[in-house]
Scaffold this active site. Sequence first.
Site, PDB file in Angstrom:
ATOM      1  N   TYR A  69      -4.838  -7.208 -20.352  1.00 18.22           N
ATOM      2  CA  TYR A  69      -4.098  -6.018 -19.917  1.00 18.22           C
ATOM      3  C   TYR A  69      -4.502  -4.789 -20.707  1.00 18.22           C
ATOM      4  O   TYR A  69      -4.563  -3.689 -20.164  1.00 18.22           O
ATOM      5  CB  TYR A  69      -2.581  -6.264 -19.943  1.00 18.22           C
ATOM      6  CG  TYR A  69      -2.176  -6.974 -18.674  1.00 18.22           C
ATOM      7  CD1 TYR A  69      -2.048  -6.262 -17.480  1.00 18.22           C
ATOM      8  CD2 TYR A  69      -2.042  -8.351 -18.637  1.00 18.22           C
ATOM      9  CE1 TYR A  69      -1.763  -6.909 -16.291  1.00 18.22           C
ATOM     10  CE2 TYR A  69      -1.748  -9.015 -17.459  1.00 18.22           C
ATOM     11  CZ  TYR A  69      -1.609  -8.280 -16.285  1.00 18.22           C
ATOM     12  OH  TYR A  69      -1.348  -8.925 -15.098  1.00 18.22           O
ATOM     13  N   ASN A 104      -0.265  -1.640  -5.769  1.00 15.86           N
ATOM     14  CA  ASN A 104      -1.012  -1.284  -6.973  1.00 15.86           C
ATOM     15  C   ASN A 104      -0.088  -1.120  -8.167  1.00 15.86           C
ATOM     16  O   ASN A 104       1.066  -0.720  -8.027  1.00 15.86           O
ATOM     17  CB  ASN A 104      -1.801   0.003  -6.756  1.00 15.86           C
ATOM     18  CG  ASN A 104      -2.865  -0.169  -5.696  1.00 15.86           C
ATOM     19  OD1 ASN A 104      -3.175  -1.298  -5.315  1.00 15.86           O
ATOM     20  ND2 ASN A 104      -3.407   0.918  -5.210  1.00 15.86           N
ATOM     21  N   HIS A 121       4.487  -4.737  -7.010  1.00 15.84           N
ATOM     22  CA  HIS A 121       3.960  -5.669  -8.015  1.00 15.84           C
ATOM     23  C   HIS A 121       4.093  -5.162  -9.444  1.00 15.84           C
ATOM     24  O   HIS A 121       3.468  -5.698 -10.349  1.00 15.84           O
ATOM     25  CB  HIS A 121       2.495  -6.009  -7.689  1.00 15.84           C
ATOM     26  CG  HIS A 121       2.353  -6.749  -6.387  1.00 15.84           C
ATOM     27  ND1 HIS A 121       1.192  -6.766  -5.652  1.00 15.84           N
ATOM     28  CD2 HIS A 121       3.243  -7.481  -5.686  1.00 15.84           C
ATOM     29  CE1 HIS A 121       1.390  -7.491  -4.543  1.00 15.84           C
ATOM     30  NE2 HIS A 121       2.622  -7.919  -4.548  1.00 15.84           N
ATOM     31  N   CYS A 132      15.397  -9.625 -24.114  1.00 16.55           N
ATOM     32  CA  CYS A 132      16.519  -8.809 -23.611  1.00 16.55           C
ATOM     33  C   CYS A 132      16.212  -8.182 -22.253  1.00 16.55           C
ATOM     34  O   CYS A 132      17.068  -7.531 -21.660  1.00 16.55           O
ATOM     35  CB  CYS A 132      16.924  -7.750 -24.633  1.00 16.55           C
ATOM     36  SG  CYS A 132      15.744  -6.389 -24.785  1.00 16.55           S
ATOM     37  N   CYS A 149       9.566  -6.121 -29.031  1.00 17.21           N
ATOM     38  CA  CYS A 149      10.644  -5.224 -28.611  1.00 17.21           C
ATOM     39  C   CYS A 149      11.267  -4.533 -29.826  1.00 17.21           C
ATOM     40  O   CYS A 149      11.567  -5.181 -30.820  1.00 17.21           O
ATOM     41  CB  CYS A 149      11.695  -6.055 -27.881  1.00 17.21           C
ATOM     42  SG  CYS A 149      13.132  -5.135 -27.361  1.00 17.21           S
ATOM     43  N   CYS A 152      15.210  -5.894 -29.945  1.00 19.11           N
ATOM     44  CA  CYS A 152      15.618  -7.262 -30.288  1.00 19.11           C
ATOM     45  C   CYS A 152      14.474  -8.084 -30.882  1.00 19.11           C
ATOM     46  O   CYS A 152      14.657  -9.259 -31.167  1.00 19.11           O
ATOM     47  CB  CYS A 152      16.170  -7.968 -29.043  1.00 19.11           C
ATOM     48  SG  CYS A 152      14.887  -8.566 -27.946  1.00 19.11           S
ATOM     49  N   GLY A 189      -6.313   0.177   2.509  1.00 17.87           N
ATOM     50  CA  GLY A 189      -6.998  -0.510   1.416  1.00 17.87           C
ATOM     51  C   GLY A 189      -6.316  -1.757   0.889  1.00 17.87           C
ATOM     52  O   GLY A 189      -6.336  -2.012  -0.310  1.00 17.87           O
ATOM     53  N   SER A 191      -6.096  -6.051   1.464  1.00 16.95           N
ATOM     54  CA  SER A 191      -6.760  -7.180   2.123  1.00 16.95           C
ATOM     55  C   SER A 191      -5.811  -7.942   3.045  1.00 16.95           C
ATOM     56  O   SER A 191      -6.252  -8.729   3.871  1.00 16.95           O
ATOM     57  CB  SER A 191      -7.308  -8.137   1.066  1.00 16.95           C
ATOM     58  OG  SER A 191      -6.241  -8.663   0.294  1.00 16.95           O
ATOM     59  N   ASN A 215      -9.426   0.635   6.270  1.00 17.30           N
ATOM     60  CA  ASN A 215     -10.014  -0.288   5.301  1.00 17.30           C
ATOM     61  C   ASN A 215     -11.527  -0.275   5.473  1.00 17.30           C
ATOM     62  O   ASN A 215     -12.017  -0.090   6.585  1.00 17.30           O
ATOM     63  CB  ASN A 215      -9.467  -1.714   5.526  1.00 17.30           C
ATOM     64  CG  ASN A 215      -9.710  -2.625   4.334  1.00 17.30           C
ATOM     65  OD1 ASN A 215     -10.840  -2.849   3.918  1.00 17.30           O
ATOM     66  ND2 ASN A 215      -8.628  -3.159   3.774  1.00 17.30           N
TER      67      ASN A 215
HETATM   68  P1  NAD Z   1      -7.498  -6.751  -2.662  1.00 19.67           P
HETATM   69  O1  NAD Z   1      -8.346  -6.618  -3.875  1.00 19.67           O
HETATM   70  O2  NAD Z   1      -7.107  -8.077  -2.184  1.00 19.67           O
HETATM   71  O3  NAD Z   1      -8.200  -6.014  -1.428  1.00 19.67           O
HETATM   72  C1  NAD Z   1      -8.694  -4.703  -1.515  1.00 19.67           C
HETATM   73  C2  NAD Z   1      -8.954  -4.224  -0.097  1.00 19.67           C
HETATM   74  O4  NAD Z   1      -9.405  -2.881  -0.167  1.00 19.67           O
HETATM   75  C3  NAD Z   1     -10.050  -5.017   0.627  1.00 19.67           C
HETATM   76  O5  NAD Z   1      -9.567  -5.353   1.910  1.00 19.67           O
HETATM   77  C4  NAD Z   1     -11.221  -4.036   0.718  1.00 19.67           C
HETATM   78  O6  NAD Z   1     -11.945  -4.193   1.916  1.00 19.67           O
HETATM   79  C5  NAD Z   1     -10.512  -2.704   0.701  1.00 19.67           C
HETATM   80  N1  NAD Z   1     -11.291  -1.613   0.136  1.00 19.67           N
HETATM   81  C6  NAD Z   1     -12.148  -1.627  -0.912  1.00 19.67           C
HETATM   82  N2  NAD Z   1     -12.621  -0.402  -1.155  1.00 19.67           N
HETATM   83  C7  NAD Z   1     -12.046   0.432  -0.240  1.00 19.67           C
HETATM   84  C8  NAD Z   1     -12.122   1.837   0.023  1.00 19.67           C
HETATM   85  N3  NAD Z   1     -12.899   2.632  -0.725  1.00 19.67           N
HETATM   86  N4  NAD Z   1     -11.397   2.347   1.029  1.00 19.67           N
HETATM   87  C9  NAD Z   1     -10.616   1.542   1.812  1.00 19.67           C
HETATM   88  N5  NAD Z   1     -10.498   0.214   1.602  1.00 19.67           N
HETATM   89  C10 NAD Z   1     -11.206  -0.335   0.605  1.00 19.67           C
HETATM   90  O7  NAD Z   1      -6.257  -5.802  -2.926  1.00 19.67           O
HETATM   91  P2  NAD Z   1      -4.739  -5.912  -2.496  1.00 19.67           P
HETATM   92  O8  NAD Z   1      -4.652  -6.173  -1.043  1.00 19.67           O
HETATM   93  O9  NAD Z   1      -4.099  -4.722  -3.067  1.00 19.67           O
HETATM   94  O10 NAD Z   1      -4.187  -7.194  -3.273  1.00 19.67           O
HETATM   95  C11 NAD Z   1      -4.586  -7.459  -4.597  1.00 19.67           C
HETATM   96  C12 NAD Z   1      -3.485  -7.613  -5.626  1.00 19.67           C
HETATM   97  O11 NAD Z   1      -4.046  -7.276  -6.872  1.00 19.67           O
HETATM   98  C13 NAD Z   1      -2.350  -6.689  -5.452  1.00 19.67           C
HETATM   99  O12 NAD Z   1      -1.228  -7.458  -5.561  1.00 19.67           O
HETATM  100  C14 NAD Z   1      -2.378  -5.699  -6.597  1.00 19.67           C
HETATM  101  O13 NAD Z   1      -1.151  -5.708  -7.292  1.00 19.67           O
HETATM  102  C15 NAD Z   1      -3.387  -6.236  -7.556  1.00 19.67           C
HETATM  103  N6  NAD Z   1      -4.391  -5.230  -7.979  1.00 19.67           N
HETATM  104  C16 NAD Z   1      -4.025  -3.948  -8.235  1.00 19.67           C
HETATM  105  C17 NAD Z   1      -4.972  -3.025  -8.616  1.00 19.67           C
HETATM  106  C18 NAD Z   1      -4.534  -1.610  -8.881  1.00 19.67           C
HETATM  107  O14 NAD Z   1      -3.402  -1.386  -9.272  1.00 19.67           O
HETATM  108  N7  NAD Z   1      -5.401  -0.632  -8.673  1.00 19.67           N
HETATM  109  C19 NAD Z   1      -6.312  -3.383  -8.729  1.00 19.67           C
HETATM  110  C20 NAD Z   1      -6.652  -4.721  -8.473  1.00 19.67           C
HETATM  111  C21 NAD Z   1      -5.674  -5.620  -8.084  1.00 19.67           C
HETATM  112 ZN    ZN Z   2      14.222  -6.984 -26.364  1.00 16.63          ZN
END
Ligand code: NAD
Ligand code: ZN
Length: 241
Positions: A69, A104, A121, A132, A149, A152, A189, A191, A215
Amino acid sequence: MAPGSDLSRLKERVASAKDIVVLTGAGISADSGVPTFRGKDGLWRTYRAEDLATPEAFERDPRLVWEWYNWRREVLSTKKPNDAHYAIAQLESRTDRFQLITQNVDGLHRVAGSKNIYELHGDIWKTRCTSCLSVIDNHEVPLSLLPHCQTCAGLLRPHIVWFGEALDQDTLSKSFQAVESCELLLIIGTSGLVYPAAMLMPSAKAHGAFVAEINLDPTPYSSGVDLSIQARAKEIVPLLL
Ligand code: NAD
Ligand code: ZN
């Protein structure tokens, strides 16, 4: 690029709708240089996101999970919203009723100015205490590898919904209410492979919304939506205004 007629049909829908919901996934932030999980750039070392973003991984090795992270926070701290994020924020200010649902965790919608956001998410810029349960904003980069934390002394974890965990019930039910009552659902964007977010599209259709997808590639949604545009989010979304 999208065929001109699809784009103008969608523009008309956007202009006339009084109640719009936008659902975004990692693809919208791909145009800001944020790696998606399923894309070719989605690798970190030799681990897969799916193996690190789990409660079991954190139980086994919280230091390794925090290391991952921290790496993601470091990458994100250099990224900025793109024209698609900004266009969505503008759309909110022009529409009578507007709700944004995002999968995201990167916080870029907020930076772009969006306000009415359901973060399905979680948010990588928040921590949650495992004892806590208090949730606080935290933008430190890097964070210590085993942060504790201040109230706590419990171990902190990222405020993220991991694989195998339940989504926040309130956020989820507001998201379903949003798609069930909207006129237009724009899916950008994502999947369509991650549940329960993937159920929002069929739910919107069942309640009579016009559903459009933007997409880069075809998705499981593509055949069921009213209009599907295959293009980069940052090229198409600003044209909808
Ligand atoms: P995913 O990675 O499963 O799919 C990404 C989708 O975006 C694909 O279908 C791809 O074809 C499309 N894509 C890629 N580039 C693009 C563009 N320039 N324009 C339009 N579409 C485009 O992502 P998801 O469906 O969000 O699921 C993945 C999980 O992972 C989510 O739950 C999310 O929380 C997490 N995640 C978040 C981030 C972030 O916060 N930026 C990054 C990676 C994963
Ligand atoms: Zn705490």
